[in-house]
Every structure is written in structure tokens, then in C-alpha cells.
Design a protein around this motif. Sequence first.
Motif, PDB file in Angstrom:
ATOM      1  N   THR A 178       0.759  -1.204   0.159  1.00 60.93           N
ATOM      2  CA  THR A 178      -0.029  -0.009   0.019  1.00 60.93           C
ATOM      3  C   THR A 178       0.850   1.216  -0.144  1.00 60.93           C
ATOM      4  O   THR A 178       0.356   2.264  -0.170  1.00 60.93           O
ATOM      5  CB  THR A 178      -0.965   0.057   1.103  1.00 60.93           C
ATOM      6  OG1 THR A 178      -0.194  -0.122   2.469  1.00 60.93           O
ATOM      7  CG2 THR A 178      -1.890  -1.301   1.354  1.00 60.93           C
ATOM      8  N   VAL A 179       1.917   1.056   0.329  1.00 67.43           N
ATOM      9  CA  VAL A 179       3.080   2.319   0.312  1.00 67.43           C
ATOM     10  C   VAL A 179       3.517   2.524  -1.203  1.00 67.43           C
ATOM     11  O   VAL A 179       3.868   3.537  -1.242  1.00 67.43           O
ATOM     12  CB  VAL A 179       4.184   2.246   1.185  1.00 67.43           C
ATOM     13  CG1 VAL A 179       5.256   3.478   1.183  1.00 67.43           C
ATOM     14  CG2 VAL A 179       3.812   1.566   2.808  1.00 67.43           C
ATOM     15  N   GLY A 180       3.615   1.404  -1.691  1.00 63.01           N
ATOM     16  CA  GLY A 180       3.974   1.669  -3.306  1.00 63.01           C
ATOM     17  C   GLY A 180       5.042   0.402  -3.505  1.00 63.01           C
ATOM     18  O   GLY A 180       5.356  -0.361  -2.807  1.00 63.01           O
ATOM     19  N   GLU A 181       5.289   0.367  -4.957  1.00 61.39           N
ATOM     20  CA  GLU A 181       5.906  -0.716  -5.523  1.00 61.39           C
ATOM     21  C   GLU A 181       7.423  -0.732  -5.124  1.00 61.39           C
ATOM     22  O   GLU A 181       7.848  -1.922  -5.031  1.00 61.39           O
ATOM     23  CB  GLU A 181       5.848  -0.746  -7.068  1.00 61.39           C
ATOM     24  CG  GLU A 181       6.583  -1.892  -7.962  1.00 61.39           C
ATOM     25  CD  GLU A 181       5.995  -1.873  -9.284  1.00 61.39           C
ATOM     26  OE1 GLU A 181       6.982  -1.518 -10.042  1.00 61.39           O
ATOM     27  OE2 GLU A 181       4.817  -2.106  -9.551  1.00 61.39           O
ATOM     28  N   THR A 182       8.045   0.609  -5.108  1.00 60.76           N
ATOM     29  CA  THR A 182       9.216   0.506  -4.605  1.00 60.76           C
ATOM     30  C   THR A 182       9.567   0.134  -3.238  1.00 60.76           C
ATOM     31  O   THR A 182      10.407  -0.493  -2.847  1.00 60.76           O
ATOM     32  CB  THR A 182       9.897   2.119  -4.535  1.00 60.76           C
ATOM     33  OG1 THR A 182       9.668   2.484  -5.672  1.00 60.76           O
ATOM     34  CG2 THR A 182      11.237   2.133  -3.753  1.00 60.76           C
ATOM     35  N   ALA A 183       8.551   0.249  -2.273  1.00 63.38           N
ATOM     36  CA  ALA A 183       8.622  -0.196  -0.998  1.00 63.38           C
ATOM     37  C   ALA A 183       8.459  -1.866  -0.835  1.00 63.38           C
ATOM     38  O   ALA A 183       9.209  -2.314  -0.333  1.00 63.38           O
ATOM     39  CB  ALA A 183       7.387   0.278  -0.059  1.00 63.38           C
ATOM     40  N   LEU A 237      -1.006  -1.755  13.162  1.00 64.65           N
ATOM     41  CA  LEU A 237      -0.836  -0.663  14.061  1.00 64.65           C
ATOM     42  C   LEU A 237       0.045   0.294  13.559  1.00 64.65           C
ATOM     43  O   LEU A 237       0.133   1.634  13.582  1.00 64.65           O
ATOM     44  CB  LEU A 237      -0.746  -1.034  15.402  1.00 64.65           C
ATOM     45  CG  LEU A 237      -1.785  -1.831  16.231  1.00 64.65           C
ATOM     46  CD1 LEU A 237      -1.476  -2.372  17.520  1.00 64.65           C
ATOM     47  CD2 LEU A 237      -3.063  -0.789  16.323  1.00 64.65           C
ATOM     48  N   LEU A 238       1.348  -0.109  13.099  1.00 63.62           N
ATOM     49  CA  LEU A 238       2.585   0.772  12.855  1.00 63.62           C
ATOM     50  C   LEU A 238       2.786   1.318  11.462  1.00 63.62           C
ATOM     51  O   LEU A 238       3.127   2.132  11.291  1.00 63.62           O
ATOM     52  CB  LEU A 238       3.875  -0.192  13.343  1.00 63.62           C
ATOM     53  CG  LEU A 238       3.706  -0.303  14.938  1.00 63.62           C
ATOM     54  CD1 LEU A 238       5.046  -1.045  15.224  1.00 63.62           C
ATOM     55  CD2 LEU A 238       3.722   1.011  15.599  1.00 63.62           C
ATOM     56  N   ILE A 239       2.280   0.130  10.768  1.00 60.69           N
ATOM     57  CA  ILE A 239       2.320   0.776   9.109  1.00 60.69           C
ATOM     58  C   ILE A 239       1.573   1.969   8.741  1.00 60.69           C
ATOM     59  O   ILE A 239       1.615   2.902   8.294  1.00 60.69           O
ATOM     60  CB  ILE A 239       2.072  -0.310   8.306  1.00 60.69           C
ATOM     61  CG1 ILE A 239       3.551  -1.268   8.427  1.00 60.69           C
ATOM     62  CG2 ILE A 239       2.034   0.108   6.795  1.00 60.69           C
ATOM     63  CD1 ILE A 239       3.218  -2.575   7.593  1.00 60.69           C
ATOM     64  N   PHE A 240       0.236   1.775   9.407  1.00 58.81           N
ATOM     65  CA  PHE A 240      -0.835   2.912   9.124  1.00 58.81           C
ATOM     66  C   PHE A 240      -1.028   3.792  10.057  1.00 58.81           C
ATOM     67  O   PHE A 240      -1.809   4.731   9.901  1.00 58.81           O
ATOM     68  CB  PHE A 240      -2.123   1.882   8.692  1.00 58.81           C
ATOM     69  CG  PHE A 240      -1.897   0.999   7.616  1.00 58.81           C
ATOM     70  CD1 PHE A 240      -1.462   1.292   6.356  1.00 58.81           C
ATOM     71  CD2 PHE A 240      -2.146  -0.423   7.892  1.00 58.81           C
ATOM     72  CE1 PHE A 240      -1.548   0.420   5.295  1.00 58.81           C
ATOM     73  CE2 PHE A 240      -2.032  -1.338   6.834  1.00 58.81           C
ATOM     74  CZ  PHE A 240      -1.493  -0.995   5.813  1.00 58.81           C
ATOM     75  N   PRO A 300       2.177   5.537  16.257  1.00 62.15           N
ATOM     76  CA  PRO A 300       3.038   6.508  15.076  1.00 62.15           C
ATOM     77  C   PRO A 300       2.663   5.739  13.502  1.00 62.15           C
ATOM     78  O   PRO A 300       2.707   4.603  13.694  1.00 62.15           O
ATOM     79  CB  PRO A 300       4.342   6.651  15.538  1.00 62.15           C
ATOM     80  CG  PRO A 300       4.520   5.400  16.338  1.00 62.15           C
ATOM     81  CD  PRO A 300       3.133   5.223  17.080  1.00 62.15           C
ATOM     82  N   LYS A 301       2.680   6.639  12.513  1.00 60.33           N
ATOM     83  CA  LYS A 301       2.472   5.804  11.249  1.00 60.33           C
ATOM     84  C   LYS A 301       3.835   5.833  10.897  1.00 60.33           C
ATOM     85  O   LYS A 301       4.498   6.821  10.356  1.00 60.33           O
ATOM     86  CB  LYS A 301       1.700   6.803  10.440  1.00 60.33           C
ATOM     87  CG  LYS A 301       1.351   6.404   8.973  1.00 60.33           C
ATOM     88  CD  LYS A 301       0.589   7.549   8.135  1.00 60.33           C
ATOM     89  CE  LYS A 301       0.077   6.641   6.778  1.00 60.33           C
ATOM     90  NZ  LYS A 301      -0.536   7.522   5.899  1.00 60.33           N
ATOM     91  N   ARG A 317       9.107   1.139   8.064  1.00 62.96           N
ATOM     92  CA  ARG A 317       9.784   0.875   9.544  1.00 62.96           C
ATOM     93  C   ARG A 317       8.824   0.242  10.586  1.00 62.96           C
ATOM     94  O   ARG A 317       9.265  -0.548  11.385  1.00 62.96           O
ATOM     95  CB  ARG A 317      10.363   2.208  10.066  1.00 62.96           C
ATOM     96  CG  ARG A 317      11.364   2.855   9.182  1.00 62.96           C
ATOM     97  CD  ARG A 317      11.870   3.979   9.780  1.00 62.96           C
ATOM     98  NE  ARG A 317      10.853   5.103   9.661  1.00 62.96           N
ATOM     99  CZ  ARG A 317      10.181   5.561  10.700  1.00 62.96           C
ATOM    100  NH1 ARG A 317      10.588   5.326  11.794  1.00 62.96           N
ATOM    101  NH2 ARG A 317       9.174   6.601  10.603  1.00 62.96           N
ATOM    102  N   GLY A 318       7.547   0.299  10.261  1.00 62.58           N
ATOM    103  CA  GLY A 318       6.770  -0.139  11.170  1.00 62.58           C
ATOM    104  C   GLY A 318       6.584  -1.726  11.099  1.00 62.58           C
ATOM    105  O   GLY A 318       6.637  -2.525  12.008  1.00 62.58           O
ATOM    106  N   ALA A 319       6.898  -2.251   9.802  1.00 59.41           N
ATOM    107  CA  ALA A 319       6.595  -3.507   9.587  1.00 59.41           C
ATOM    108  C   ALA A 319       8.090  -4.137  10.255  1.00 59.41           C
ATOM    109  O   ALA A 319       8.073  -5.434  10.675  1.00 59.41           O
ATOM    110  CB  ALA A 319       6.830  -3.818   8.008  1.00 59.41           C
TER     111      ALA A 319
END
Length: 467
Positions: A42-47, A181-184, A190-191, A195-197
Amino acid sequence: MKTPLLGNRRFYENVIIIGLPVALQNLLTTSASMVDTIMVGTVGETAVAAVGICALFSMLLFAGYFGFCNGGTIFFAQYWGAKDEKGICKAYGITLITMMTVGFVFGFFAVFFPELIMGMYTDKEGIREAGIPYLRIVGWSYPLQTLAMAMGSLLRSIEKVKIPLFASIASLITNTILNWLLIFGMFGFPKMGIRGAAVGTVIANVVHILVLYIYCLNDKYSFITRVREHYGWEKGFVKTFFSKIIFVVFNEVLYGVGQLLLNMIIGRQVESGIAAWAVFRVLEGFVFAFFGGLANASSVIVGKQIGAGEHLDGYRDAKRFVLLVPLVTLTIWSMVLLLRSPILHLFGLGEDAYFYAQGMLYIYMVTGTIRTCNYINNNIFRAAGESVFGTVIEICGLFIITIPAVALFGLKLNAPFLVVFGLIYLDEFLRIGILLWYMNSGKWVKPVTETGKAELPVFRKIVKGKL
């Protein structure tokens, strides 16, 4: 000597009892990777590509410690068959020290030198920049992952297969919740995005170890908590241990280096191909979930039989695994192909990446079936005490045939991405005949226990048709 191809009820009962929980555990691990990739998508293809590159470094870590882990399994299973509890404890102690050394070294480089690692795998600036913060955090999980693998390997070798499964369930639940919780940035957290993953992965590994250790405190066969018996090895034992595992370690380390070189070549292909590669690796994990369960079952069943001197039973069951494993691989991958469209659309891939991912699935239907057949042969050789033959064949094929071919077509000739991908499995086609011949010969039965050694001459005569 004829061997029933399909086996008997006893064989399949053992496979289900030992292999199914491990398969489910591996499936949970793969599901955790899939959850990571989908949420990061959901963050993007690069991620997605960045997380996939970081996963390649985790695979190199796995290659670094798995040789010691697999070598230790030789002793765990055979000593378990011979009912030698002190032998199990000593083997676990030396296995743990060697594995943890690798885990801490990889963790150190991931945490303090992530730029070096990302630059080694890819020349795409966007992917490198996205992966550095993820790798710096996830590196803290490497020693934890290694410890969990050592504990789980021992428990599975002594047929305590359900506890690692429960620990994986707890780890998956923890990882999924924390990712959300952490990715979103849900419920005031915190969003953190990618790094949340990474944070979720670290905490999930802590939970995994806690569940394993709490169980071991209350189990009468808890060799893991008998710390005083792990060390003080006799000189002869250390020599025997390393003489048996040294080629297994060399195999895994050199294989890891070979995969590193191949991944470096893939990391320099088109960016959409790299993203597709990351998704393919996740889906490949579904095959290896079931394959890993069967491989563990083969190690425990065959290793236990060889250690107990039941060589003929081990020989017959080994042949059954060689038939069963590729059939399971082909079946699972056929199901993945049937569901390819809805599955691939989950990962947020662009049009080109989707095309590459779909092509990789078709290619792997053939190459993956052959690959798992080769792997199970080598896995059984090791469980029975033979660690040299499979190593030499695998490493020679990788470095003499596959890597030069992939480098030539991927870097010099700029061949299409799917051609480069298909060449990664070139040596598998050349090895399969040699490994099947060696399996049939029975020369791979080389027990480490006195009970097993005593029965070896009779077995040799049976295989040669002299009895």
C-alpha cells in the motif's frame, strides 16, 4: 531390491504426525511475510522491492546458520533414535553456539551498515533508500530468529512438533497486529510505514522465543533448559561433530554466496522485475511451507531409523520421500497458478511487474518440482550421515553452470528478465539424475551411533543383493 513406491500406513502416519505441524508452522511464517508484503504494498511498488531486497539478506543469514542447524539435526535425530539424551544435549550446545555466532554477526552488519548491504544487492537508488531504515531495525531480529530456529529444530527432531507450531501462531498474530498498528498509524500509534513492518518483525520474534521457552520449562524432555549438559564436550565428540557437519556448513555457506551473486544480478535488472521477484519469493514460500514439513519429517524419520540400526526401513522410506515431495510441490504450485490473478493483484504490482510475476509462476511449475526433488535427496543423505556427495554436486552445478550462465545473459547480453530468471535453475536439470542414482545405491547410509554402525555391514549386503 524392490521398494513399494507409495509406502504403507505407518509411513504416512509418521509423515502427518511429524511433517504436518512443521508445514503449518512454515505456512504461518510465509503468511507473515505475505502480510508484510501486502501491507507494505500500500506504500508503493518501490517499498515492496525494498522489503524483498532485505529479505534476500535474511536468506543469506539463513544460509549462514542453517548448515550448523541441519548438521545438528543429524545428531539430534540419530541420538533420539538411540535414546542417548546426553548426546542430544551436547549436540544442542555446540549447535547453539555456532548458530548464534552467525546470528549476531549478521545482526551487527544489518544494524550498523545497512547502506553497504543495500548497495550490494541493487543499483536502484529509490529501492536502496527505502530499504535502509527497514534493515537497520529488522537486523535486531536476526539473533532472535537464529535462537528460535535452534530451539525449534531440536524440538522437531525429538518429535515435539506442536510447540514450534503454537509459537509460530503467536508470532504471526503479533506480527499482523503490530504491522497494522505501526504501518498505518492506527489507534494513536505512530505512522511508521515500512519501518513499522520491521518493528513488528522484531517483537514477533521475541514472542516466538518466549512461547518456546515457557513450554520447555515444563517438559520432561526439555533438553533446551538442561544448560549444564550442553557444554563440557569430550575432544572426540567435537571432532566427530564437525567432521560430520563441515560439508553441510560449506554447502549452505557456498550456496548462500551463490544465491547472493544471483540476487545481485537480479537486483540489477528492470525495477518492475525486482518487485515481481519479491512477490514471487513470498509465493514460493507456500511451496516450501509444505516442502519444509516433508523435509523435516524425512530428517527425523530416516535419521531416527539409521541411528537405531533400522537401515532397510530408512532406505525404503527415503525412496518414498523422493517420490512424494515432487508430487506435493507440483500439486501446490498448480493451485497457486489457478489462483494467480487474485493473488498477484493483492500486492499492488504495476502492469509490467504483474506480467513478470505471472511468467515466473509458470516457469517455476517445472523448475520448482525438480528443485525440491533434488533438495529432498540431499536432505536425506545428510540425515543418514552423508554430507559430502550432495554438497559437491550442488556447489559445482551452481558455480560452474548456473552463475556463469545467469551473469552472461543478465549482465552482458541484457536478456529478457524471464530468461534470466529461468536460468537460475539450470543446474537442477543436470543434478537430478546423479542424485537419484546415488539414492538408489544406498551408499549414503553412514550412521553416527554405535547401534547404527553395528548393523551397517548387513545392510550393505542387502542393497548389493548378496542377502
